[in-house]
Design a protein around this motif. Structure first.
Motif, short mmCIF file in Angstrom:
data_model
loop_
_atom_site.label_atom_id
_atom_site.label_comp_id
_atom_site.label_asym_id
_atom_site.label_seq_id
_atom_site.Cartn_x
_atom_site.Cartn_y
_atom_site.Cartn_z
N LYS A 73 45.60 36.74 68.22
CA LYS A 73 46.24 37.38 68.51
C LYS A 73 47.91 37.75 69.10
O LYS A 73 48.27 38.55 70.20
N TRP A 74 48.60 37.08 69.06
CA TRP A 74 49.99 36.72 68.84
C TRP A 74 50.92 38.10 68.97
O TRP A 74 51.21 38.04 68.78
N PHE A 75 50.45 37.76 67.32
CA PHE A 75 51.42 39.01 66.57
C PHE A 75 50.63 39.47 65.24
O PHE A 75 49.55 38.83 64.69
N GLU A 76 50.95 40.41 64.67
CA GLU A 76 50.01 41.10 63.40
C GLU A 76 50.83 40.08 62.35
O GLU A 76 52.04 40.07 62.19
N LEU A 77 50.07 40.18 61.26
CA LEU A 77 50.19 39.31 60.06
C LEU A 77 49.77 40.25 58.81
O LEU A 77 49.22 39.77 58.80
N PRO A 78 50.87 40.72 58.41
CA PRO A 78 50.66 41.37 57.08
C PRO A 78 49.45 39.86 55.79
O PRO A 78 50.24 39.10 55.59
N ASN A 79 48.39 40.03 55.19
CA ASN A 79 47.64 39.26 54.85
C ASN A 79 48.73 39.11 53.23
O ASN A 79 48.85 38.08 52.59
N THR A 80 48.97 39.77 53.04
CA THR A 80 50.59 39.78 51.64
C THR A 80 51.56 38.62 51.94
O THR A 80 51.97 38.04 51.34
N ALA A 81 51.97 38.77 53.04
CA ALA A 81 52.67 37.95 53.54
C ALA A 81 52.28 36.00 53.73
O ALA A 81 52.95 35.59 53.07
N VAL A 82 51.19 36.47 53.97
CA VAL A 82 50.47 34.70 54.27
C VAL A 82 50.39 34.24 52.55
O VAL A 82 50.39 33.36 52.78
N VAL A 83 50.03 35.30 51.69
CA VAL A 83 49.35 34.89 50.26
C VAL A 83 51.13 34.20 49.86
O VAL A 83 51.49 33.34 49.27
#
Length: 141
Positions: A73-83
């Motif tokens: 929970k360091w920061f919020e990551l959107p799934n689309t950014a990872v993909v």
């Protein structure tokens, strides 16, 4: 063409030769001049592993790093950014395969430069000339 490589086909009358030789069995692979020399082959494989392997590993590492970030929970990551980031790395890996093959020196006695930009330009030029010759050969028949 005096600057042909030893394993590069001449292209002149290639179609007619193939039609005439179709009745005969193919010569053993060790006696043809179309083989890639072992030194050139290993050079190409090393470059492909380097220019494809590193981006591909980064593409897979994207998932591991994003998992660690989300779990802690360091920061919020959107799934689309990872993909998208992983797709960019994996796409770069695919391009690295092509660049690895074309950036290696195709001459047995010359290793070439580390990055291989001059070799890439020369080999890509040879490839384009072969494509043009093939198009002209098939278009005229």
């Amino acid at each position: 063409m005096s600057d042909r490589l030893p394993f590069e086909p001449s292209g002149k009358g290639k179609k007619k030769k193939l039609e005439k030789q179709s009745d005969r069995p193919a010569p053993p692979a060790s006696k043809t001049n179309l083989q890639i020399p072992p030194e050139v082959n290993s050079r190409i494989v090393r470059r492909m592993a380097l220019f494809c392997g590193i981006p591909t590993l980064c593409g897979f590492a994207t998932f591991v790093v994003s998992y660690v970030i989300v779990i802690n929970k360091w920061f919020e990551l959107p799934n689309t950014a990872v993909v998208l980031v992983s797709m960019a790395f994996l796409g770069t890996g695919v391009l690295g395969l092509t660049y690895g093959a074309l950036s290696a020196s195709w001459e047995e006695d010359r290793v070439g430069s580390w990055f291989g930009w001059q070799e890439f330009q020369q080999n890509f030029g040879n490839l384009r000339e072969a494509w043009k010759a093939q198009r002209q050969g098939t278009g005229s028949s």
